[in-house]
Design an enzyme around this catalytic site. Structure first.
Site, PDB file in Angstrom:
ATOM      1  N   ARG A   1      -1.722  -6.269  -8.239  1.00  0.00           N
ATOM      2  CA  ARG A   1      -0.644  -7.203  -7.923  1.00  0.00           C
ATOM      3  C   ARG A   1      -0.543  -8.304  -8.956  1.00  0.00           C
ATOM      4  O   ARG A   1       0.530  -8.758  -9.286  1.00  0.00           O
ATOM      5  CB  ARG A   1      -0.883  -7.844  -6.547  1.00  0.00           C
ATOM      6  CG  ARG A   1      -0.785  -6.902  -5.395  1.00  0.00           C
ATOM      7  CD  ARG A   1      -1.153  -7.608  -4.125  1.00  0.00           C
ATOM      8  NE  ARG A   1      -2.465  -8.224  -4.306  1.00  0.00           N
ATOM      9  CZ  ARG A   1      -3.368  -8.341  -3.360  1.00  0.00           C
ATOM     10  NH1 ARG A   1      -3.114  -7.964  -2.150  1.00  0.00           N
ATOM     11  NH2 ARG A   1      -4.530  -8.892  -3.608  1.00  0.00           N
TER      12      ARG A   1
ATOM     13  N   LYS B   1     -16.297  -7.306   5.456  1.00  0.00           N
ATOM     14  CA  LYS B   1     -15.004  -7.980   5.565  1.00  0.00           C
ATOM     15  C   LYS B   1     -14.644  -8.317   7.004  1.00  0.00           C
ATOM     16  O   LYS B   1     -13.704  -9.058   7.239  1.00  0.00           O
ATOM     17  CB  LYS B   1     -13.893  -7.118   4.964  1.00  0.00           C
ATOM     18  CG  LYS B   1     -13.859  -7.117   3.455  1.00  0.00           C
ATOM     19  CD  LYS B   1     -12.596  -6.449   2.961  1.00  0.00           C
ATOM     20  CE  LYS B   1     -12.462  -6.556   1.450  1.00  0.00           C
ATOM     21  NZ  LYS B   1     -11.242  -5.897   0.973  1.00  0.00           N
TER      22      LYS B   1
ATOM     23  N   HIS C   1       0.839  -1.205   0.000  1.00  0.00           N
ATOM     24  CA  HIS C   1       0.000   0.000   0.000  1.00  0.00           C
ATOM     25  C   HIS C   1       0.873   1.253   0.000  1.00  0.00           C
ATOM     26  O   HIS C   1       0.611   2.202  -0.750  1.00  0.00           O
ATOM     27  CB  HIS C   1      -0.903   0.046   1.247  1.00  0.00           C
ATOM     28  CG  HIS C   1      -1.956  -0.991   1.286  1.00  0.00           C
ATOM     29  ND1 HIS C   1      -2.149  -1.802   2.392  1.00  0.00           N
ATOM     30  CD2 HIS C   1      -2.900  -1.360   0.386  1.00  0.00           C
ATOM     31  CE1 HIS C   1      -3.153  -2.617   2.164  1.00  0.00           C
ATOM     32  NE2 HIS C   1      -3.625  -2.375   0.948  1.00  0.00           N
TER      33      HIS C   1
ATOM     34  N   SER D   1      -3.129  -8.033   2.554  1.00  0.00           N
ATOM     35  CA  SER D   1      -3.473  -7.860   3.967  1.00  0.00           C
ATOM     36  C   SER D   1      -3.993  -9.154   4.593  1.00  0.00           C
ATOM     37  O   SER D   1      -3.637  -9.498   5.719  1.00  0.00           O
ATOM     38  CB  SER D   1      -4.523  -6.752   4.131  1.00  0.00           C
ATOM     39  OG  SER D   1      -3.981  -5.513   3.761  1.00  0.00           O
TER      40      SER D   1
END
Length: 166
Positions: A97, A43, A19, A135
């Site tokens: 990514r 989430k 990030h 994460s």
């Protein structure tokens, strides 16, 4: 000279070195960069919204000090495009990514352009050193008492280890 405003949205649970890489590179594109910390109850974040905002502010302070751009960290719980309009953002910054990220992001861009085709989405590829960092995986490694120091800033690693009793 035209001033450019960007929005980099995410849950940042936790903030990773990946990030930070995207944020530092986004600062080259905009005069003001809003980092939108999503509440995202679906989430089930490990850290509270306040903790995530605090971590992002602390870890990005040095980036804004060394830049001509301003960083503002703001929580949000609305439709992304509505939030971008509220901030008068010209662009939305997204990090990629892998190919799997692109498929999801491609769909999002299509939907977002229907909502407001004046706001562009800019994709920044993750630095190769950060492409594997997610994460979710960082939290899993920390939960299993693995070494996360290569993936997150030191203060974030400390907070994660504390959460998992490491």
């Amino acid at each position: 000279m035209v001033s450019r405003t960007g929005l980099y949205p995410g849950t940042f649970d936790p903030l990773t070195n990946g990030h930070l890489d995207i944020i530092s590179r986004a600062l080259k594109l905009v005069d003001t960069l809003y980092i939108g910390v999503a509440i995202n109850r679906d989430k089930g974040p490990l850290f509270s919204l306040e903790q995530r905002v605090e971590m992002v502010e602390a870890e990005t302070k040095a980036l804004s000090d060394g830049s001509n751009s301003v960083i503002k960290v703001v929580p949000f719980d609305t439709l992304l495009m509505s939030f971008a309009e509220e901030l008068k953002a010209d662009i939305i910054i997204r990090g990629l990514r892998a190919v799997a990220d692109f498929e999801y992001e491609f769909q999002m861009v299509g939907m977002n352009s229907f909502l407001n085709d004046e706001i562009e989405t800019v994709f920044l590829m993750a630095d190769p050193h950060h492409q594997a960092i997610a994460s979710k995986l960082v939290k899993e490694i920390a939960r299993l008492k693995g070494d996360i120091t290569s993936f997150v800033p030191a203060d974030v690693a400390s907070r994660l280890n504390e959460k998992f009793g490491n």
